[in-house]
Design a protein around this motif. Structure first.
Motif, mmCIF file in Angstrom:
data_model
loop_
_atom_site.group_PDB
_atom_site.id
_atom_site.type_symbol
_atom_site.label_atom_id
_atom_site.label_comp_id
_atom_site.label_asym_id
_atom_site.label_seq_id
_atom_site.Cartn_x
_atom_site.Cartn_y
_atom_site.Cartn_z
ATOM 1 N N ALA A 1 0.833 -1.208 0.000
ATOM 2 C CA ALA A 1 0.000 0.000 0.000
ATOM 3 C C ALA A 1 0.868 1.259 0.000
ATOM 4 N N TRP A 2 1.973 1.215 0.729
ATOM 5 C CA TRP A 2 2.905 2.347 0.760
ATOM 6 C C TRP A 2 3.481 2.624 -0.631
ATOM 7 N N ALA A 3 3.870 1.568 -1.348
ATOM 8 C CA ALA A 3 4.413 1.740 -2.697
ATOM 9 C C ALA A 3 3.366 2.332 -3.642
ATOM 10 N N CYS A 4 2.125 1.867 -3.511
ATOM 11 C CA CYS A 4 1.041 2.426 -4.336
ATOM 12 C C CYS A 4 0.817 3.901 -4.025
ATOM 13 N N THR A 5 0.900 4.250 -2.743
ATOM 14 C CA THR A 5 0.725 5.648 -2.338
ATOM 15 C C THR A 5 1.846 6.506 -2.899
ATOM 16 N N ALA A 6 3.083 6.022 -2.804
ATOM 17 C CA ALA A 6 4.217 6.783 -3.332
ATOM 18 C C ALA A 6 4.092 6.965 -4.839
ATOM 19 N N HIS A 7 3.661 5.922 -5.536
ATOM 20 C CA HIS A 7 3.477 6.026 -6.989
ATOM 21 C C HIS A 7 2.377 7.024 -7.323
ATOM 22 N N ARG A 8 1.297 7.010 -6.551
ATOM 23 C CA ARG A 8 0.191 7.938 -6.799
ATOM 24 C C ARG A 8 0.635 9.383 -6.590
ATOM 25 N N LEU A 9 1.473 9.607 -5.572
ATOM 26 C CA LEU A 9 1.958 10.958 -5.321
ATOM 27 C C LEU A 9 2.825 11.466 -6.467
ATOM 28 N N GLN A 10 3.565 10.582 -7.090
ATOM 29 C CA GLN A 10 4.404 10.984 -8.209
ATOM 30 C C GLN A 10 3.603 11.152 -9.496
ATOM 31 N N ALA A 11 2.549 10.365 -9.646
ATOM 32 C CA ALA A 11 1.809 10.351 -10.900
ATOM 33 C C ALA A 11 0.892 11.555 -11.066
ATOM 34 N N ARG A 12 0.316 12.062 -9.974
ATOM 35 C CA ARG A 12 -0.635 13.164 -10.086
ATOM 36 C C ARG A 12 -0.578 14.039 -8.843
ATOM 37 N N HIS A 13 -0.915 15.312 -9.045
ATOM 38 C CA HIS A 13 -0.888 16.278 -7.949
ATOM 39 C C HIS A 13 -2.302 16.441 -7.402
ATOM 40 N N ASP A 14 -2.516 15.933 -6.203
ATOM 41 C CA ASP A 14 -3.818 15.986 -5.541
ATOM 42 C C ASP A 14 -3.571 16.180 -4.045
ATOM 43 N N PRO A 15 -3.330 17.424 -3.614
ATOM 44 C CA PRO A 15 -2.935 17.654 -2.215
ATOM 45 C C PRO A 15 -3.894 17.052 -1.193
ATOM 46 N N ALA A 16 -5.195 17.243 -1.389
ATOM 47 C CA ALA A 16 -6.159 16.711 -0.421
ATOM 48 C C ALA A 16 -6.142 15.183 -0.420
ATOM 49 N N GLY A 17 -6.142 14.597 -1.613
ATOM 50 C CA GLY A 17 -6.111 13.140 -1.703
ATOM 51 C C GLY A 17 -4.803 12.563 -1.180
ATOM 52 N N ASP A 18 -3.692 13.258 -1.469
ATOM 53 C CA ASP A 18 -2.396 12.795 -0.985
ATOM 54 C C ASP A 18 -2.349 12.802 0.537
ATOM 55 N N ALA A 19 -2.852 13.869 1.141
ATOM 56 C CA ALA A 19 -2.854 13.968 2.603
ATOM 57 C C ALA A 19 -3.682 12.834 3.216
ATOM 58 N N ARG A 20 -4.806 12.511 2.588
ATOM 59 C CA ARG A 20 -5.656 11.430 3.107
ATOM 60 C C ARG A 20 -4.951 10.084 2.994
ATOM 61 N N ARG A 21 -4.292 9.842 1.865
ATOM 62 C CA ARG A 21 -3.611 8.557 1.687
ATOM 63 C C ARG A 21 -2.429 8.408 2.647
ATOM 64 N N ILE A 22 -1.680 9.478 2.831
ATOM 65 C CA ILE A 22 -0.545 9.409 3.756
ATOM 66 C C ILE A 22 -1.038 9.197 5.178
ATOM 67 N N ALA A 23 -2.154 9.837 5.532
ATOM 68 C CA ALA A 23 -2.721 9.646 6.870
ATOM 69 C C ALA A 23 -3.128 8.189 7.090
ATOM 70 N N LEU A 24 -3.657 7.546 6.062
ATOM 71 C CA LEU A 24 -4.021 6.133 6.175
ATOM 72 C C LEU A 24 -2.775 5.266 6.361
ATOM 73 N N CYS A 25 -1.708 5.594 5.619
ATOM 74 C CA CYS A 25 -0.458 4.855 5.792
ATOM 75 C C CYS A 25 0.073 5.022 7.211
ATOM 76 N N ALA A 26 0.032 6.262 7.718
ATOM 77 C CA ALA A 26 0.522 6.515 9.076
ATOM 78 C C ALA A 26 -0.285 5.727 10.101
ATOM 79 N N ARG A 27 -1.596 5.693 9.930
ATOM 80 C CA ARG A 27 -2.436 4.949 10.871
ATOM 81 C C ARG A 27 -2.080 3.463 10.853
ATOM 82 N N TYR A 28 -1.859 2.927 9.673
ATOM 83 C CA TYR A 28 -1.521 1.507 9.593
ATOM 84 C C TYR A 28 -0.150 1.239 10.195
ATOM 85 N N TRP A 29 0.792 2.164 9.996
ATOM 86 C CA TRP A 29 2.123 2.010 10.590
ATOM 87 C C TRP A 29 2.030 2.025 12.118
ATOM 88 N N HIS A 30 1.142 2.864 12.674
ATOM 89 C CA HIS A 30 0.941 2.872 14.126
ATOM 90 C C HIS A 30 0.384 1.524 14.593
#
Length: 206
Positions: free
Chosen positions: A146-175
């Motif tokens: 999921a982290w790799a997919c998130t990193a790829h999505r961040l590189q592929a398109r600029h979506d600040p709100a969506g990026d923040a939501r995806r990173i927050a989900l990654c952080a929650r799972y890491w916790h």
């Protein structure tokens, strides 16, 4: 008054996104699985064939890596929420790299036990060690996908709100990964047959 103004969207009503709900459900199910494994571990310790094993030092290294990854993921989530794209990206990459280091440390610990002639069969203590660390490791690997997919999505398109939501989900799972590992790690290092007998109220000579 139009229908659109009467029926608010889920986002405007403050309803959680499907991804948020799905992740919480998954965390709940996975937490139950780990708790059941811990309970089985404690019950099995009462067997006469149980022989404690010396845990490899690599487990402490892996714990430090996973804790650092969790902190960096949270830093990335905070940065993304504030619009700091560069800090969010760097934190995301570093958090994922430390999770990879955790997996490598776990594999190293397995190799150390194998070198000490401690296999997955013959001793239930060793069997449980391999089982618990393997199940948790699979959850970490799933998070890295999921982290790799998130990193790829961040590189592929600029979506600040969506990026923040995806990173927050990654952080929650890491916790969650850190919390689950601390539960397993404390069980492997701190739970002994005497502790189990104390918790269960069994006499020391039973």
């Amino acid at each position: 008054m139009s229908t659109a103004s009467v029926i608010a969207s889920p986002a405007r009503r403050g309803a959680p996104a499907p991804a948020d709900v799905g992740l919480w459900v998954f965390i709940g199910m996975a937490s139950s699985l780990f708790l059941l494994f811990v309970a089985a571990y404690m019950m099995r310790m009462e067997g006469s064939d149980w022989s404690a094993i010396a845990l490899p030092w690599q487990l402490w290294l892996g714990t430090a890596c996973l804790a650092g990854g969790s902190l960096l993921m949270q830093h990335s989530a905070f940065a993304a929420r504030r619009g700091g794209a560069a800090a969010a990206w760097n934190g995301l990459l570093a958090g994922g790299a430390l999770a990879l280091a955790f997996v490598a440390a776990q594999w190293w610990s397995w190799q150390a036990l194998q070198a000490a002639m401690v296999g997955a069969t013959g001793n239930p203590a060793a069997s449980f060690f391999y089982l618990l660390t393997a199940v948790h490791g699979l959850h970490v690997v799933g998070g890295l996908v999921a982290w790799a997919c998130t990193a790829h999505r961040l590189q592929a398109r600029h979506d600040p709100a969506g990026d923040a939501r995806r990173i927050a989900l990654c952080a929650r799972y890491w916790h969650f990964l850190l919390a689950a590992w601390l539960l397993l790690f404390s069980t492997l290092t701190g739970v002994t047959p005497d502790v189990v007998r104390f918790i269960c109220g069994s006499p020391a000579g039973a």
